[in-house]
Design a protein around this motif. Structure first.
Motif, mmCIF file in Angstrom:
data_model
loop_
_atom_site.group_PDB
_atom_site.id
_atom_site.type_symbol
_atom_site.label_atom_id
_atom_site.label_comp_id
_atom_site.label_asym_id
_atom_site.label_seq_id
_atom_site.Cartn_x
_atom_site.Cartn_y
_atom_site.Cartn_z
ATOM 1 N N ILE A 107 0.914 -1.161 -0.179
ATOM 2 C CA ILE A 107 0.114 -0.078 -0.031
ATOM 3 C C ILE A 107 0.897 1.181 -0.040
ATOM 4 N N CYS A 142 1.224 5.305 0.175
ATOM 5 C CA CYS A 142 0.392 6.341 0.756
ATOM 6 C C CYS A 142 1.177 7.615 1.095
ATOM 7 N N ILE A 174 0.346 10.234 3.220
ATOM 8 C CA ILE A 174 -0.001 10.910 4.433
ATOM 9 C C ILE A 174 0.837 10.595 5.403
ATOM 10 N N CYS A 189 0.460 10.062 9.354
ATOM 11 C CA CYS A 189 -0.373 9.012 9.919
ATOM 12 C C CYS A 189 0.562 7.958 10.487
ATOM 13 N N TYR A 232 0.706 4.938 10.691
ATOM 14 C CA TYR A 232 1.029 3.731 9.990
ATOM 15 C C TYR A 232 1.918 4.160 8.716
ATOM 16 N N TRP A 233 2.288 5.279 8.373
ATOM 17 C CA TRP A 233 3.007 5.870 7.296
ATOM 18 C C TRP A 233 4.432 5.615 7.503
ATOM 19 N N CYS A 251 2.474 2.374 3.386
ATOM 20 C CA CYS A 251 1.841 2.038 4.714
ATOM 21 C C CYS A 251 2.056 0.832 5.447
ATOM 22 N N ILE A 289 -5.681 -2.250 6.062
ATOM 23 C CA ILE A 289 -6.616 -1.094 6.078
ATOM 24 C C ILE A 289 -7.881 -1.254 5.362
ATOM 25 N N CYS A 313 -9.276 6.820 3.591
ATOM 26 C CA CYS A 313 -8.646 5.693 4.431
ATOM 27 C C CYS A 313 -9.122 5.677 5.746
ATOM 28 N N THR A 345 -8.360 3.871 8.231
ATOM 29 C CA THR A 345 -7.347 3.471 9.324
ATOM 30 C C THR A 345 -6.563 4.631 9.605
ATOM 31 N N PHE A 346 -6.492 5.536 9.034
ATOM 32 C CA PHE A 346 -5.721 6.644 9.485
ATOM 33 C C PHE A 346 -5.782 7.053 10.987
HETATM 34 S S1 SF4 Z 1 -3.214 3.864 7.229
HETATM 35 FE FE1 SF4 Z 1 -3.983 4.930 5.341
HETATM 36 S S2 SF4 Z 1 -3.519 7.148 5.850
HETATM 37 FE FE2 SF4 Z 1 -2.384 5.848 7.149
HETATM 38 S S3 SF4 Z 1 -0.627 5.444 6.020
HETATM 39 FE FE3 SF4 Z 1 -2.065 3.545 5.689
HETATM 40 S S4 SF4 Z 1 -2.891 4.067 3.748
HETATM 41 FE FE4 SF4 Z 1 -1.988 6.107 4.612
#
Ligand code: SF4
Length: 84
Positions: free
Chosen positions: A5, A7, A9, A12, A14-15, A21, A26, A62, A64-65
């Motif tokens: 994944i 991303c 962002i 976050c 999880y970034w 990600c 997610i 998303c 899950t952010f």
């Molecule tokens: S949880 Fe969503 S917003 Fe956070 S890094 Fe993963 S894809 Fe991006």
């Protein structure tokens, strides 16, 4: 399936570097669903959620952010794990 994944962002939890990600799972929902359901409704509940349609990418999010530094209670609310 070995999915990756990507991303952008970067505030976050999880970034990770390289715009990856690191969440073990997610869920993407409509903006409306994301806004009207609490953090605990997340990828671990995916099979119980009703599928829905979206008009464009601009109406999905998303769910899950989690903001970085938001504390262990919020990070653990959705039962998602951050992989190394
Ligand atoms: S949880 Fe969503 S917003 Fe956070 S890094 Fe993963 S894809 Fe991006």
């Amino acid at each position: 399936m070995n999915q990756r994944i990507h991303c952008t962002i970067n505030n976050c939890h999880y970034w990770s570097q390289g715009n990856e990600c690191k969440a073990n799972e997610i869920i993407i929902t409509s903006d409306q669903f994301g806004q009207s359901n609490p953090d605990k409704v997340d990828a671990t509940m995916a099979k119980q959620l009703t599928p829905e349609s979206a008009d464009s990418c601009m109406s999905t999010c998303c769910k899950t952010f989690v903001p970085q530094g938001s504390g262990s209670q919020r990070v653990s609310a959705d039962s998602i794990q951050k992989m190394s």
